[in-house]
Write a protein that holds these residues in place. Structure first.
Motif, PDB file in Angstrom:
ATOM      1  N   LEU A 133       2.199  -6.848  -4.997  1.00  0.00           N
ATOM      2  CA  LEU A 133       2.809  -8.179  -5.008  1.00  0.00           C
ATOM      3  C   LEU A 133       4.014  -8.227  -4.068  1.00  0.00           C
ATOM      4  O   LEU A 133       4.144  -9.139  -3.241  1.00  0.00           O
ATOM      5  CB  LEU A 133       3.231  -8.519  -6.445  1.00  0.00           C
ATOM      6  N   VAL A 134       4.881  -7.222  -4.204  1.00  0.00           N
ATOM      7  CA  VAL A 134       6.094  -7.195  -3.389  1.00  0.00           C
ATOM      8  C   VAL A 134       5.742  -7.075  -1.902  1.00  0.00           C
ATOM      9  O   VAL A 134       6.304  -7.773  -1.049  1.00  0.00           O
ATOM     10  CB  VAL A 134       7.004  -6.024  -3.827  1.00  0.00           C
TER      11      VAL A 134
ATOM     12  N   LEU B 264      13.922  -2.403 -12.917  1.00  0.00           N
ATOM     13  CA  LEU B 264      13.141  -3.191 -13.862  1.00  0.00           C
ATOM     14  C   LEU B 264      12.070  -2.399 -14.589  1.00  0.00           C
ATOM     15  O   LEU B 264      11.922  -2.497 -15.804  1.00  0.00           O
ATOM     16  CB  LEU B 264      12.458  -4.354 -13.131  1.00  0.00           C
TER      17      LEU B 264
ATOM     18  N   ILE C  13       0.172  -2.765  -9.163  1.00  0.00           N
ATOM     19  CA  ILE C  13       0.048  -4.225  -9.056  1.00  0.00           C
ATOM     20  C   ILE C  13       1.375  -4.845  -8.615  1.00  0.00           C
ATOM     21  O   ILE C  13       1.407  -5.757  -7.766  1.00  0.00           O
ATOM     22  CB  ILE C  13      -0.465  -4.841 -10.390  1.00  0.00           C
ATOM     23  N   ILE C  14       2.492  -4.313  -9.144  1.00  0.00           N
ATOM     24  CA  ILE C  14       3.782  -4.896  -8.772  1.00  0.00           C
ATOM     25  C   ILE C  14       4.100  -4.605  -7.317  1.00  0.00           C
ATOM     26  O   ILE C  14       4.571  -5.474  -6.579  1.00  0.00           O
ATOM     27  CB  ILE C  14       4.892  -4.372  -9.718  1.00  0.00           C
TER      28      ILE C  14
ATOM     29  N   ALA D 196       4.391 -10.352  -0.501  1.00  0.00           N
ATOM     30  CA  ALA D 196       5.459 -11.320  -0.258  1.00  0.00           C
ATOM     31  C   ALA D 196       6.257 -10.938   0.988  1.00  0.00           C
ATOM     32  O   ALA D 196       6.590 -11.788   1.814  1.00  0.00           O
ATOM     33  CB  ALA D 196       6.376 -11.401  -1.473  1.00  0.00           C
TER      34      ALA D 196
ATOM     35  N   ILE E 211      13.196  -2.228  -7.487  1.00  0.00           N
ATOM     36  CA  ILE E 211      12.455  -2.839  -8.599  1.00  0.00           C
ATOM     37  C   ILE E 211      12.004  -1.771  -9.596  1.00  0.00           C
ATOM     38  O   ILE E 211      12.095  -1.954 -10.814  1.00  0.00           O
ATOM     39  CB  ILE E 211      11.257  -3.640  -8.050  1.00  0.00           C
TER      40      ILE E 211
ATOM     41  N   TYR F 180       3.454   2.303 -15.475  1.00  0.00           N
ATOM     42  CA  TYR F 180       2.009   2.224 -15.256  1.00  0.00           C
ATOM     43  C   TYR F 180       1.613   0.980 -14.440  1.00  0.00           C
ATOM     44  O   TYR F 180       0.486   0.875 -13.965  1.00  0.00           O
ATOM     45  CB  TYR F 180       1.257   2.230 -16.595  1.00  0.00           C
ATOM     46  N   MET F 181       2.546   0.029 -14.315  1.00  0.00           N
ATOM     47  CA  MET F 181       2.221  -1.205 -13.582  1.00  0.00           C
ATOM     48  C   MET F 181       2.556  -1.100 -12.091  1.00  0.00           C
ATOM     49  O   MET F 181       2.507  -2.108 -11.383  1.00  0.00           O
ATOM     50  CB  MET F 181       3.031  -2.375 -14.152  1.00  0.00           C
TER      51      MET F 181
ATOM     52  N   CYS G  10       9.748 -13.880  -5.642  1.00  0.00           N
ATOM     53  CA  CYS G  10       9.063 -13.814  -4.357  1.00  0.00           C
ATOM     54  C   CYS G  10       8.665 -15.212  -3.895  1.00  0.00           C
ATOM     55  O   CYS G  10       8.836 -15.569  -2.723  1.00  0.00           O
ATOM     56  CB  CYS G  10       7.801 -12.958  -4.452  1.00  0.00           C
TER      57      CYS G  10
ATOM     58  N   PHE H 126      12.015  -0.890 -18.838  1.00  0.00           N
ATOM     59  CA  PHE H 126      11.054  -1.520 -19.738  1.00  0.00           C
ATOM     60  C   PHE H 126       9.800  -0.683 -19.945  1.00  0.00           C
ATOM     61  O   PHE H 126       8.839  -1.147 -20.553  1.00  0.00           O
ATOM     62  CB  PHE H 126      10.669  -2.904 -19.204  1.00  0.00           C
TER      63      PHE H 126
ATOM     64  N   LEU I 192       6.603  -9.039 -14.529  1.00  0.00           N
ATOM     65  CA  LEU I 192       5.721  -9.396 -13.409  1.00  0.00           C
ATOM     66  C   LEU I 192       5.901 -10.865 -13.040  1.00  0.00           C
ATOM     67  O   LEU I 192       5.969 -11.222 -11.853  1.00  0.00           O
ATOM     68  CB  LEU I 192       4.255  -9.112 -13.791  1.00  0.00           C
TER      69      LEU I 192
ATOM     70  N   LEU J 232       9.854 -17.119  -0.496  1.00  0.00           N
ATOM     71  CA  LEU J 232       8.917 -17.544   0.541  1.00  0.00           C
ATOM     72  C   LEU J 232       9.028 -19.028   0.813  1.00  0.00           C
ATOM     73  O   LEU J 232       8.980 -19.476   1.963  1.00  0.00           O
ATOM     74  CB  LEU J 232       7.483 -17.192   0.134  1.00  0.00           C
TER      75      LEU J 232
ATOM     76  N   LEU K 228       7.530   0.307 -17.724  1.00  0.00           N
ATOM     77  CA  LEU K 228       6.367  -0.297 -17.074  1.00  0.00           C
ATOM     78  C   LEU K 228       5.877   0.516 -15.882  1.00  0.00           C
ATOM     79  O   LEU K 228       5.305  -0.021 -14.945  1.00  0.00           O
ATOM     80  CB  LEU K 228       6.704  -1.711 -16.594  1.00  0.00           C
TER      81      LEU K 228
END
Lengths: 271, 199
Positions: free
Chosen positions: B82-83, B66, B78-79, B86, B62, B74-75, A17, B70, A10, A21, B72
């Protein structure tokens, strides 16, 4: 160790990112003139559009970019704003010609009558599209208050079916003049004293039938005026405010009482 | 089902049978906010199509590159948020630089794409439907087109609404919501079409 994986993945995505930006912001930044906020702060922020631009932001950016060179276009802000602008931009001060709106119609409910019982949408614009409005005179005030609803200062109120502008509240933005579907609201210099309270361009006899306050185009005022400030065009007297000395002789000779001081209550001759 | 017909199936279902706005009720805020005039409708749809396609591609990469290695999965929420955030920022910077009128027309609704749940939904559904990269991109693109179709159709409905005179209690947003409900009911007519067209 799952939690560490989650943290660094994360973190890495956020970092990438963020870098992207920052780079984008650096390479594609729109340069904002540093004068813009200063100039914008000088303006009142009423966004009335009297300057001819879409709001204060528009006028400020036109001034900053040099498209607009005149600093006296903000009528509501008057001399104070022009002075502030001249200092901010470093140009010579120009006097603002303060304006005031005036409804050129004297056709209240005592002096004119309706030609139909209008039951449509209660706006002037709608009423005007139906045979030129409900009143006998198709030039006059429609009396639904479209002007009052756009006035940012609540300076216009309806009085006996006729819109009246309170000159002490009017900031001269001209929104009402643009809104009026009959186009009878004139923007006069704030110093003007005598006004013609009529917009009817019909011949005298026709005007007389429609409204007892209407200008009949008799030329009496034109002959009386010592300054030659009054001309009758299309059966309607017009006062050149630049020549008028406010002697008041025209108002005395006017047989229908449609020339009057601007703030006078409606002539009692009509009643 | 061949690859080509699967892509056609995704496109058809995203625009009509599974339309995000009118069938699944996602992204209602910009739907009601921007649909007042046609030009900002088109601008908004363009921005959403762009963001959705880009978000689908980026999140696919992603996720597969990624998150799966790993463990992930379950994430994802949130990821992905974020993407998307951005990406929207990036689109905003680009629009401000190269398409200033569109930027001004979209106003506050452009940053709002960040919190447009339709964008998050498209990325999450790509994962749960197990689409490959091409399918994900097509899914994102056609979900955006579906959003645009709903927006533009509803813009027409709202124009008709402006001329109507509803009872006082319904003026403004209430009648708009009722009209939105009726528009969404028309899309029920597409139910079941996609499965039979492209089987």
């Amino acid at each position: 160790m799952d939690i560490l994986n989650a943290v660094w993945v994360l973190g890495a995505i956020s970092a990438v990112c963020a870098v992207l930006l920052v780079l984008a912001d650096k390479f594609m930044q729109v340069p904002v003139d540093e004068k813009f906020p200063i100039v914008r702060d000088c303006l009142p922020g009423a966004n009335c559009g009297a300057c001819g631009y879409a709001g204060c932001d528009g006028y400020a950016s036109a001034l900053v970019s040099g498209e607009e060179t005149r600093i006296n276009k903000c009528v509501p802000g008057a001399d104070g704003v022009a002075m502030a602008l001249s200092q901010a931009l470093g140009v010579e001060f120009e006097d603002v010609e303060e304006q005031v709106a005036f409804v050129c119609c004297g056709g209240d409910c005592n002096s004119t009558s309706d030609k139909m019982a209008y039951q449509g949408i209660s706006t002037c614009a709608a009423a005007k599209s139906m045979y030129g409005g409900k009143g006998a005179c198709s030039f006059g005030c429609l009396g639904f208050g479209d002007c009052a609803s756009v006035c940012p200062q609540e300076a216009i109120c309806l009085f006996d079916g006729l819109a009246r502008v309170d000159a002490s509240k009017c900031i001269g933005c001209g929104l009402c003049a643009k809104t009026c579907p009959s186009g009878i609201i004139a923007m006069l210099p704030a110093v003007s004293e005598l006004v013609v309270r009529c917009s009817n361009r019909e011949k005298g006899a026709a005007t007389r039938k429609e409204c007892s306050n209407g200008c009949i185009g008799c030329h009496k005022c034109e002959k009386e005026c010592p300054e030659g400030a009054i001309t009758v065009v299309d059966n309607l007297a017009r006062i050149d405010q630049a020549k008028c000395t406010a002697c008041g002789r025209c108002a005395q000779v006017c047989p229908v009482g449609c020339i009057d001081t601007r703030n006078a209550v409606l002539s009692k001759k009509a009643v | 089902m061949s690859e080509f017909s699967k892509i056609l199936f995704i496109m058809f279902s995203m625009v009509f049978t599974e339309n995000y706005v009118l069938v699944q009720f996602l992204g209602i805020c910009p739907f009601l906010g921007v649909s007042q005039n046609l030009s900002s409708c088109i601008g908004m749809s363009g921005a959403v199509i762009f963001v959705m396609t880009l978000a689908s591609a980026a999140t696919y990469a992603i996720y597969q590159g990624l998150m799966v290695p790993f463990g992930l999965e379950y994430m994802s929420t949130i990821i992905f948020i974020l993407v998307i955030a951005a990406l929207v920022q990036l689109v905003e910077i680009v629009l401000k630089k190269y398409m200033k009128p569109l930027y001004n027309a979209l106003g506050v609704y452009l940053p709002l794409i960040t919190t447009n749940c339709a964008v998050l939904a498209v990325t999450l559904l790509n994962i749960s439907e197990e689409y490959n990269f091409i399918e994900s991109c097509v899914d994102g693109f056609s979900a955006g087109v579906g959003f645009g179709v709903a927006l533009i159709l509803f813009c027409g409905v709202r124009r008709a609404l402006q001329r109507a005179k509803p009872p006082k209690a319904f003026e403004g947003l209430p009648i708009t919501l009722i009209a939105a409900a009726l528009t969404s009911m028309t899309f029920m007519g597409f139910t079941g079409m996609a499965e039979n067209l492209f089987s």
